[in-house]
Design a protein around this motif. Sequence first.
Motif, PDB file in Angstrom:
ATOM      1  N   ASN A 113       0.802  -1.223   0.000  1.00  7.87           N
ATOM      2  CA  ASN A 113       0.000   0.000   0.000  1.00  7.87           C
ATOM      3  C   ASN A 113       0.833   1.270   0.000  1.00  7.87           C
ATOM      4  OD1 ASN A 113      -2.427  -1.540   0.150  1.00  7.87           O
ATOM      5  ND2 ASN A 113      -2.052  -1.793   2.341  1.00  7.87           N
ATOM      6  N   SER A 114       2.031   1.214  -0.533  1.00 14.69           N
ATOM      7  CA  SER A 114       2.874   2.405  -0.557  1.00 14.69           C
ATOM      8  C   SER A 114       2.543   3.259  -1.785  1.00 14.69           C
ATOM      9  CB  SER A 114       4.350   2.020  -0.545  1.00 14.69           C
ATOM     10  OG  SER A 114       4.687   1.284  -1.700  1.00 14.69           O
ATOM     11  N   HIS A 115       3.067   4.446  -1.797  1.00  9.99           N
ATOM     12  CA  HIS A 115       2.927   5.368  -2.920  1.00  9.99           C
ATOM     13  C   HIS A 115       3.490   4.686  -4.172  1.00  9.99           C
ATOM     14  CE1 HIS A 115       3.860   8.851  -5.442  1.00  9.99           C
ATOM     15  NE2 HIS A 115       2.942   9.500  -4.739  1.00  9.99           N
ATOM     16  N   PRO A 116       2.911   4.921  -5.348  1.00  8.77           N
ATOM     17  CA  PRO A 116       3.405   4.261  -6.573  1.00  8.77           C
ATOM     18  C   PRO A 116       4.877   4.529  -6.897  1.00  8.77           C
ATOM     19  CG  PRO A 116       1.304   5.338  -6.982  1.00  8.77           C
ATOM     20  CD  PRO A 116       1.718   5.727  -5.598  1.00  8.77           C
ATOM     21  N   SER A 117       5.435   5.628  -6.421  1.00 10.06           N
ATOM     22  CA  SER A 117       6.845   5.934  -6.688  1.00 10.06           C
ATOM     23  C   SER A 117       7.806   5.273  -5.708  1.00 10.06           C
ATOM     24  CB  SER A 117       7.071   7.450  -6.650  1.00 10.06           C
ATOM     25  OG  SER A 117       6.341   8.077  -7.674  1.00 10.06           O
ATOM     26  N   SER A 149       1.979  11.737   2.228  1.00 13.60           N
ATOM     27  CA  SER A 149       0.533  11.959   2.295  1.00 13.60           C
ATOM     28  C   SER A 149      -0.217  10.943   1.446  1.00 13.60           C
ATOM     29  CB  SER A 149       0.173  13.374   1.852  1.00 13.60           C
ATOM     30  OG  SER A 149       0.442  13.536   0.460  1.00 13.60           O
ATOM     31  N   GLY A 150       0.486  10.301   0.497  1.00 15.60           N
ATOM     32  CA  GLY A 150      -0.134   9.287  -0.343  1.00 15.60           C
ATOM     33  C   GLY A 150       0.022   7.877   0.175  1.00 15.60           C
ATOM     34  N   LEU A 151       0.806   7.704   1.259  1.00 17.95           N
ATOM     35  CA  LEU A 151       0.991   6.364   1.812  1.00 17.95           C
ATOM     36  C   LEU A 151      -0.241   5.936   2.586  1.00 17.95           C
ATOM     37  CD1 LEU A 151       4.628   6.472   3.234  1.00 17.95           C
ATOM     38  CD2 LEU A 151       3.845   5.306   1.189  1.00 17.95           C
ATOM     39  N   GLU A 152      -0.597   4.702   2.441  1.00 20.37           N
ATOM     40  CA  GLU A 152      -1.701   4.148   3.201  1.00 20.37           C
ATOM     41  C   GLU A 152      -1.111   3.294   4.310  1.00 20.37           C
ATOM     42  OE1 GLU A 152      -4.675   2.178   0.831  1.00 20.37           O
ATOM     43  OE2 GLU A 152      -4.249   3.491  -0.838  1.00 20.37           O
ATOM     44  N   VAL A 153      -0.895   3.898   5.456  1.00 16.98           N
ATOM     45  CA  VAL A 153      -0.300   3.189   6.580  1.00 16.98           C
ATOM     46  C   VAL A 153      -1.429   2.711   7.476  1.00 16.98           C
ATOM     47  CG1 VAL A 153       1.236   3.387   8.545  1.00 16.98           C
ATOM     48  CG2 VAL A 153       1.758   4.616   6.438  1.00 16.98           C
ATOM     49  N   HIS A 154      -1.395   1.437   7.814  1.00 21.08           N
ATOM     50  CA  HIS A 154      -2.437   0.858   8.657  1.00 21.08           C
ATOM     51  C   HIS A 154      -1.852   0.533  10.024  1.00 21.08           C
ATOM     52  CE1 HIS A 154      -5.030   0.509   5.190  1.00 21.08           C
ATOM     53  NE2 HIS A 154      -4.012   0.008   4.511  1.00 21.08           N
ATOM     54  N   ILE A 205      15.437   1.885   8.580  1.00 17.52           N
ATOM     55  CA  ILE A 205      14.593   1.359   7.508  1.00 17.52           C
ATOM     56  C   ILE A 205      14.207   2.556   6.649  1.00 17.52           C
ATOM     57  CG2 ILE A 205      12.451   0.154   6.928  1.00 17.52           C
ATOM     58  CD1 ILE A 205      14.549  -1.568   8.387  1.00 17.52           C
ATOM     59  N   ILE A 206      14.562   2.499   5.365  1.00 16.92           N
ATOM     60  CA  ILE A 206      14.458   3.671   4.494  1.00 16.92           C
ATOM     61  C   ILE A 206      13.621   3.331   3.265  1.00 16.92           C
ATOM     62  CG2 ILE A 206      15.801   5.286   3.093  1.00 16.92           C
ATOM     63  CD1 ILE A 206      18.162   4.753   5.001  1.00 16.92           C
ATOM     64  N   PRO A 207      12.626   4.173   2.934  1.00 18.33           N
ATOM     65  CA  PRO A 207      11.886   3.968   1.685  1.00 18.33           C
ATOM     66  C   PRO A 207      12.748   4.403   0.500  1.00 18.33           C
ATOM     67  CG  PRO A 207      11.037   5.891   2.835  1.00 18.33           C
ATOM     68  CD  PRO A 207      12.088   5.279   3.723  1.00 18.33           C
TER      69      PRO A 207
END
Length: 174
Positions: free
Chosen positions: A56-60, A162-167, A71-73
Amino acid sequence: MSQQEHVAVKGSDVEIIEFQLFHRTSGGGRNPVHYGIDVSHVREIIKVPETTQYPNSHPSVLGIFNLREHIIPLVDLASWLRAETNAPLSEKRVIVTQFGEHFHGFLVDSVNRIYQIENTKMESCRDFQQHNERDCVQSVVRMDGRLILMLDFRAIIGSIESGLEVHEPAALGA
C-alpha cells in the motif's frame, strides 16, 4: 521571503550535489536533465540496494531497505517526476537524504559532483512554474552552459507520505 532566500542566507555560499536523470526521447535516445540538492540534506550516496516490497505504498516507492539500522523507503525520483528514463539499474545511484530524524532514498541515474556556489547564483523560477502538485523546483542554477534544477525534497517527501496508506495494527482484544 523569496525562494532564493529560502535556500540559503543572501550572500553566503551553498554546496549542492548535481545529479542527473536521463529522460527518454521520442527516438529512444537519452536526454540528460540536471538536478541538484543541498549537500546539508544528503546523508550519503550508495549503489542501489536490495529492497523489500512495502504494501500500500505510494506508486513511486520501490520498496524499503535497511541502511545502518534505519529502515528507508526507496523513491524512484523519475517516476515521481513522471519522467521515463532508460539508464540501466546497475548504473544508477541512491541519494540518501535526512530531514530531521527521517531518512529517504532517491533513485537517480547518475551523480556528478559537489559544487560550492554563491547563493546569488540561485535564480527564482516562480515566473514559469505551473503550480501543480508536482511543482518541486525551488530555484535554478546556471552552471557551465547548463541549467541545474534545485529540487524541493521536503515537498516531494510530503507528497509521498501523504499518499501512503499506513495501517495501524489492531489493538489486542478490540
